[in-house]
Write a protein that holds these residues in place. Structure first.
Motif, mmCIF file in Angstrom:
data_model
loop_
_atom_site.group_PDB
_atom_site.id
_atom_site.type_symbol
_atom_site.label_atom_id
_atom_site.label_comp_id
_atom_site.label_asym_id
_atom_site.label_seq_id
_atom_site.Cartn_x
_atom_site.Cartn_y
_atom_site.Cartn_z
ATOM 1 N N VAL A 134 0.856 -1.187 0.000
ATOM 2 C CA VAL A 134 0.000 0.000 0.000
ATOM 3 C C VAL A 134 0.891 1.235 0.000
ATOM 4 C CG1 VAL A 134 -1.804 1.279 1.209
ATOM 5 C CG2 VAL A 134 -1.815 -1.234 1.223
ATOM 6 N N HIS A 135 0.722 2.068 -1.009
ATOM 7 C CA HIS A 135 1.489 3.308 -1.158
ATOM 8 C C HIS A 135 2.996 3.111 -1.040
ATOM 9 C CE1 HIS A 135 -1.422 6.474 -1.822
ATOM 10 N NE2 HIS A 135 -2.226 5.872 -0.974
ATOM 11 N N PRO A 136 3.587 2.210 -1.842
ATOM 12 C CA PRO A 136 5.050 2.106 -1.838
ATOM 13 C C PRO A 136 5.668 3.310 -2.551
ATOM 14 C CG PRO A 136 4.160 0.780 -3.608
ATOM 15 C CD PRO A 136 2.970 1.335 -2.856
ATOM 16 N N THR A 137 6.968 3.519 -2.337
ATOM 17 C CA THR A 137 7.673 4.513 -3.156
ATOM 18 C C THR A 137 7.918 3.878 -4.521
ATOM 19 O OG1 THR A 137 9.807 3.742 -2.342
ATOM 20 C CG2 THR A 137 8.785 5.576 -1.170
ATOM 21 N N VAL A 138 7.785 4.678 -5.574
ATOM 22 C CA VAL A 138 7.839 4.149 -6.943
ATOM 23 C C VAL A 138 8.821 4.963 -7.771
ATOM 24 C CG1 VAL A 138 6.513 3.663 -9.045
ATOM 25 C CG2 VAL A 138 5.433 3.405 -6.801
ATOM 26 N N ARG A 139 9.606 4.257 -8.565
ATOM 27 C CA ARG A 139 10.534 4.922 -9.469
ATOM 28 C C ARG A 139 10.540 4.172 -10.796
ATOM 29 N NH1 ARG A 139 17.061 5.487 -8.395
ATOM 30 N NH2 ARG A 139 17.540 6.877 -10.147
ATOM 31 N N ILE A 140 10.359 4.903 -11.912
ATOM 32 C CA ILE A 140 10.461 4.300 -13.232
ATOM 33 C C ILE A 140 11.938 4.092 -13.555
ATOM 34 C CG2 ILE A 140 9.979 4.591 -15.697
ATOM 35 C CD1 ILE A 140 7.588 6.322 -14.914
ATOM 36 N N VAL A 141 12.324 2.890 -13.992
ATOM 37 C CA VAL A 141 13.735 2.587 -14.251
ATOM 38 C C VAL A 141 13.909 1.966 -15.632
ATOM 39 C CG1 VAL A 141 14.265 2.277 -11.810
ATOM 40 C CG2 VAL A 141 13.536 0.311 -13.154
ATOM 41 N N GLN A 142 15.134 2.036 -16.113
ATOM 42 C CA GLN A 142 15.562 1.311 -17.302
ATOM 43 C C GLN A 142 16.391 0.119 -16.839
ATOM 44 O OE1 GLN A 142 14.301 2.417 -20.138
ATOM 45 N NE2 GLN A 142 13.446 4.230 -19.103
ATOM 46 N N ASP A 143 16.733 -0.733 -17.763
ATOM 47 C CA ASP A 143 17.500 -1.923 -17.397
ATOM 48 C C ASP A 143 18.863 -1.580 -16.811
ATOM 49 O OD1 ASP A 143 15.484 -3.589 -18.166
ATOM 50 O OD2 ASP A 143 16.250 -3.923 -20.187
ATOM 51 N N ASP A 144 19.419 -0.399 -17.182
ATOM 52 C CA ASP A 144 20.752 -0.041 -16.709
ATOM 53 C C ASP A 144 20.725 1.005 -15.593
ATOM 54 O OD1 ASP A 144 19.788 1.994 -18.243
ATOM 55 O OD2 ASP A 144 21.646 2.338 -19.378
ATOM 56 N N THR A 145 19.523 1.286 -15.010
ATOM 57 C CA THR A 145 19.448 2.258 -13.910
ATOM 58 C C THR A 145 20.154 1.690 -12.686
ATOM 59 O OG1 THR A 145 17.334 3.112 -14.713
ATOM 60 C CG2 THR A 145 17.926 3.611 -12.437
ATOM 61 N N PRO A 146 21.190 2.386 -12.171
ATOM 62 C CA PRO A 146 21.960 1.807 -11.059
ATOM 63 C C PRO A 146 21.188 1.864 -9.743
ATOM 64 C CG PRO A 146 22.747 4.015 -11.541
ATOM 65 C CD PRO A 146 21.730 3.687 -12.604
ATOM 66 N N LEU A 147 21.535 0.979 -8.851
ATOM 67 C CA LEU A 147 21.011 1.025 -7.494
ATOM 68 C C LEU A 147 21.766 2.082 -6.682
ATOM 69 C CD1 LEU A 147 20.775 -2.801 -6.840
ATOM 70 C CD2 LEU A 147 18.829 -1.243 -6.910
ATOM 71 N N ALA A 148 21.154 2.532 -5.591
ATOM 72 C CA ALA A 148 21.830 3.492 -4.706
ATOM 73 C C ALA A 148 23.096 2.855 -4.140
ATOM 74 C CB ALA A 148 20.903 3.916 -3.582
ATOM 75 N N ALA A 149 24.147 3.680 -3.965
ATOM 76 C CA ALA A 149 25.408 3.166 -3.433
ATOM 77 C C ALA A 149 25.457 3.223 -1.916
ATOM 78 C CB ALA A 149 26.576 3.974 -4.012
ATOM 79 N N ALA A 150 24.577 4.024 -1.289
ATOM 80 C CA ALA A 150 24.558 4.164 0.182
ATOM 81 C C ALA A 150 23.108 4.118 0.657
ATOM 82 C CB ALA A 150 25.209 5.476 0.596
ATOM 83 N N LEU A 151 22.941 3.933 1.962
ATOM 84 C CA LEU A 151 21.594 3.963 2.523
ATOM 85 C C LEU A 151 20.972 5.336 2.280
ATOM 86 C CD1 LEU A 151 22.158 2.144 5.934
ATOM 87 C CD2 LEU A 151 21.406 1.160 3.765
ATOM 88 N N THR A 152 19.687 5.375 2.035
ATOM 89 C CA THR A 152 18.985 6.631 1.745
ATOM 90 C C THR A 152 18.503 7.258 3.043
ATOM 91 O OG1 THR A 152 18.251 5.744 -0.374
ATOM 92 C CG2 THR A 152 17.082 7.679 0.468
#
Length: 712
Positions: A134-152
C-alpha cells in the motif's frame, strides 16, 4: 538548488534572506526548522535510513518485511468500488505483487502503464487478493538504472518540505559547510573519524554498516558528533564562569549581633542540618569580592524561603539592598507575607512591586526603592521594569528560576550590572536537577542542595483513579471537610476559550508542554458542580484571570479556613502554604508534567494530619502518561521524581526556557553518555587554557548566539 551558490552567501554561511513573499513553501519550512546556515544543514541528521542499495526477489520476500523489488507492470486499473483506488499488478519473474494507491493522480496511471519497468519499495503484506503493498515509493527505471550506493537518509521535516528537496539541500549544505578540524588531534581518540568524515558517513552510510550501531548511536561517527556537541556546551559555560570571575561584587559580611543573628533568634523553628549547610555556603560566596552565581535547589517544602531570608539578612546587614523576584503574583505575595512577618519587626522596610499595583502605590514603592529606604524588594517581573531603580543593590534572588524565560533572566542580569560592581545572584528551584544535567546545563553555576525536609512533615499517599470514579472522590471530599479539613481541586483550564491565556498568566511560559484539548472539564464548571454538591461548605475559585485583589481575598479566606475547598488552576503550583489542607485532587493528571504534579502534590502534607493526593485521569493514557502517574505513586522523593522526569522528557523539556525553545543538546544522551560528558569537561578546560582561539571557534560553530542562553 534550494539555497544560493556559495559565492552569494553571507559570512556565517547563511543564504541572503529573500523577501518573504518571494520565498517558497520549502524555504519557509526550512527556516522554521532552523536550517539557515550550511552548518545547520550539515548537522540536520537523518531520523532513519531506507535501504535502496539492493533488490529482493518476490519469491524470497517475507510478509511484513519492507523490501525493494523491481519488475514490469502487468496491469494498471482504477477500481471504483468503495473508495476510488489505483491498482497496479507488478511481476518480477519470480512472483507478483499488487500495488494499491488510495491517493493518486491521473498522470500516474498513464506513466505506470503495462510494460513499464518500476522499482518499488514498501511493506509486503498478505491481502485479500494475494500479496500487496500500500502506497510504496515508486521509481520508473531502465534496465541499466543503477542502485543506490549508500543507505537513503530520511530526515526530520515539516509540512511543505518534501524529502527530495530536503535531501538536496542537506547535501549542498554539507558540501559547503566549514568542517575543518578545530579540536587539536592530541585531545581526540585515534579511532574517531574527523568531523567531516563523521557527518559524511552519518548522512550516507554504506549498506554494510550495522543498522543497530547507527540506531543506538554507538558508532564512532556518532561518538565524535556527540563529543563535539558536549564540548561546545562545556566551553561556553566554562568561559562564562571565567568571565564572571573577573567581575567585581560587593563583599557582604554580616555584623556580629547584627540583623542575621537577630533574625535567627526570632525564627519560630530550628534550621535543619541541610539548611545550615547551604546558608554557610551562600554566606561564604557573599563574602567574596566576585559575584555569586549560585542555584539553591530543594524539594517541595524543604525550607528554601528561610534560606533566602537569611541570605538577604547578610546583604542588608552589610548595608546593601536585596530584590526577590517570583514568577507569579500569588507566589510573590506568599514570600512577601513571610518576609514581612520575619523582618519588619526587626526594622527592615520591605517594598512590594507587581504589575497590578495602582499607579500611586507603584510610584511610592519605586521611590522607596530608589532612595534606599526599602532594603528588600519583593515582586514579579515588575522588579526588572526599566523605571525601577535601586539605590544600592547587592543581592538578587530569583525563585522558581526555570519558570522565567531566558530573555527575562538575561534582562535581570543586565539590569543589575553597574560600571563598577555587579550584585550577587541566588536562584532557587523546587525542581531538583539530576547530577548529569547539572554537569552539562549548569556547569557555570555553583549548586547548593537542601536534601532534608523539616521535621513534622507527614508523608503523602498518592492514589490514581479513572475519571469514571469522580463521584467516589467527591464523597471523600465531603468526609474530609466534615472533619474540618481543607481540600484543593486542580483543573487544567479556565474556560473553553482561554487556554492560551491561562498558560501566559499562570506559568510565565511554562504551564505545561502537554496543553489540554478544549473539551476537558474546566475550573468554572467544576467550581459550580462542587458548590452545588457540597452545600453548607465554602467552595472558592482561583485562577490566573481573576483580579489581583480578588485572588488575594480568596487565598486569605482559604488560609483562614473560611473556605473548605479551593478549586484552582496551576496558580497554586508553588508557594501556597496551608497546613490544614489534607487532600489534593488533580483532574486530568495525565495532562501535567511530572515535576508539575509533584509541585502540586506538595501543597498538602504541610501539617500533622495524614494527607492524600488523588490523580484523576481520562482515557486512553499514553505510554508517557502511564509512566508519570506510576512514578507519582511509587515515590514522593523530589530527586527521584526529577531523575524519572529527565528519563521521560529528555533534557530539552526538563530545562524549559533555559534553552529558548531550541534544544542545545540534540545528539548526546545524558543517561548514556556520562563518560563523554566527563571527557568533554576535561578537554574544554585544556582548550580554554592552551588553545583559547580554537575553543572560541568551536563554541561559535555549534552554538552561535545560543551561547548567551546557557549563561542565563
Amino acid at each position: 538548488m534550494p539555497r544560493q551558490a556559495a559565492s552569494s552567501r553571507t559570512s556565517n554561511g547563511a543564504a541572503p534572506a529573500a523577501p518573504a513573499a518571494a520565498r517558497s513553501a520549502p524555504q519557509k519550512a526550512m527556516d522554521k526548522l532552523g536550517l539557515v546556515r550550511d552548518i545547520d544543514l550539515a548537522l540536520h541528521l537523518p531520523l532513519r535510513y531506507e535501504d535502496e542499495t539492493r533488490l529482493t526477489r518476490l519469491c524470497d520476500a517475507r510478509d511484513g518485511e519492507t523490501v525493494q523489488v523491481e519488475g514490469t507492470v502487468r496491469e494498471s486499473r482504477i477500481e471504483a468500488r468503495g473508495r476510488r483506488q489505483l491498482l497496479i499488478r507488478l511481476g518480477d519473474g519470480s512472483g507478483e505483487v499488487l500495488l494499491r494507491f488510495l491517493n493518486f493522480y491521473g498522470s500516474q496511471q498513464k506513466s505506470w502503464g503495462p510494460g513499464v519497468r518500476l522499482r518499488v519499495r514498501g511493506e509486503l503484506r498478505h491481502g485479500f487478493f494475494g500479496r500487496e503493498m500500500v502506497h510504496p515509493t515508486v521509481r520508473i527505471v531502465q534496465d541499466d538504472t543503477p542502485l543506490a550506493a549508500a543507505l537513503t537518509p530520511v530526515y526530520p521535516t515539516a509540512a511543505g518540505l518534501p524529502q527530495t528537496y530536503l535531501r538536496k539541500a542537506v547535501a549542498a549544505g554539507l558540501a559547503r559547510a566549514p568542517l575543518d578540524e578545530v579540536i587539536p588531534a592530541a585531545l581526540l581518540p585515534r579511532t574517531w573519524p574527523s568531523l567531516r568524515e563523521a557527518l559524511d558517513f552519518l548522512h550516507h552510510p554504506s549498506p554494510e554498516v550495522s543498522l543497530a550501531a547507527l540506531e543506538d548511536h554507538s558508532h564512532p561517527a556518532w561518538q565524535r558528533l556527540k563529543f563535539e556537541e558536549l564540548l561546545a556546551q562545556q566551553v561556553s559555560q566554562l568561559r562564562a564562569r571565567a568571565e564572571r570571575a573577573h567581575l567585581r561584587a560587593p563583599s557582604l559580611r554580616a555584623r556580629p549581633q547584627g540583623l542575621l543573628d537577630r533574625l535567627m533568634a526570632v525564627l519560630p523553628f530550628q534550621l535543619t542540618g541541610a539548611q545550615q549547610r547551604v546558608v554557610a555556603e551562600i554566606a561564604t560566596d557573599l563574602s567574596l569580592a566576585r559575584p555569586m552565581h549560585r542555584l539553591l535547589q530543594g524539594d517541595v517544602g524543604s525550607g528554601k524561603t528561610v534560606v533566602a531570608a537569611l541570605a538577604a539578612a547578610v546583604a542588608m546587614d552589610a548595608g546593601w539592598q536585596c530584590a526577590l523576584m517570583a514568577p507569579t503574583e500569588i507566589l510573590a505575595e506568599q514570600h512577601f507575607r513571610k518576609l514581612v512577618g520575619w523582618l519588619e519587626p526587626l526594622g527592615v522596610k520591605v517594598a512590594w512591586l507587581t504589575g497590578s499595583l495602582k499607579p500611586k502605590m507603584k510610584r511610592e514603592q519605586m521611590a522607596a526603592v530608589a532612595s534606599g529606604e526599602a532594603q528588600l524588594v519583593v515582586g514579579t517581573h515588575a522588579v526588572i521594569q526599566d523605571q525601577v531603580e535601586f539605590a544600592k543593590l547587592g543581592l538578587a534572588l530569583i525563585d522558581e528560576q526555570h519558570r522565567f524565560g531566558v530573555a527575562q533572566r538575561l534582562q535581570l542580569r543586565r539590569k543589575l550590572e553597574s560600571a563598577e560592581l555587579e550584585p550577587h545572584l541566588l536562584m532557587m528551584s523546587a525542581t531538583p536537577i539530576p547530577r548529569t544535567l547539572a554537569m552539562t546545563y549548569l556547569a557555570d553555576l555553583e549548586v547548593s542542595t537542601i536534601d532534608e525536609l523539616p521535621p513534622g512533615r507527614t508523608p503523602i499517599v498518592t492514589k490514581v483513579f479513572a475519571d469514571s470514579r469522580r463521584d467516589e472522590v467527591i464523597e471523600r471530599i465531603r468526609d474530609e471537610v466534615a472533619r474540618g479539613r481543607q481540600v484543593y481541586w486542580v483543573c487544567p483550564l479556565i474556560d473553553e476559550t482561554e487556554a492560551s491565556d491561562q498558560a501566559a498568566d499562570e506559568a510565565a511560559g511554562r504551564a505545561s508542554d502537554r496543553r489540554p484539548p478544549l473539551d476537558l472539564s474546566n475550573v468554572t464548571q467544576t467550581h459550580q458542580e462542587l458548590g452545588e454538591t457540597l452545600q453548607g461548605f465554602g467552595v472558592g475559585l482561583l485562577h490566573g484571570r481573576l483580579p489581583a485583589a480578588e485572588k488575594a481575598e480568596v487565598m486569605a479566606q482559604f488560609a483562614a479556613n473560611t473556605l473548605s475547598v479551593l478549586v484552582a488552576t496551576t496558580v497554586i503550583e508553588v508557594g501556597v502554604d496551608v497546613p490544614n489542607a489534607s487532600l489534593m485532587v488533580i483532574e486530568h493528571a495525565e495532562r501535567f508534567g511530572l515535576s508539575q504534579l509533584h509541585q502540586l502534590r506538595g501543597r498538602v502534607g504541610r501539617g500533622a494530619v495524614a494527607s492524600v493526593c488523588v490523580l484523576l485521569y481520562g482515557s486512553p493514557l499514553s505510554d508517557s502518561g502511564k509512566q508519570r502517574l506510576k512514578a507519582m505513586v511509587e515515590t514522593t522523593d523530589g530527586f527521584e521524581i526529577a531523575r524519572r522526569d529527565l528519563e521521560i522528557r529528555g533534557p530539552g523539556e526538563f530545562m524549559g526556557a533555559r534553552q529558548s525553545g531550541a534544544a542545545l543538546l540534540r545528539f548526546a544522551d545524558l543517561q548514556e553518555d556520562q563518560a563523554l560528558i566527563a571527557r568533554a569537561r576535561q578537554v574544554a578546560e585544556v582548550m580554554l587554557r592552551e588553545h583559547p582561539q580554537a575553543a572560541q571557534r568551536h563554541a561559535a560553530r555549534w552554538l552561535g548566539a545560543k551561547s548567551e542562553y546557557l549563561k542565563a
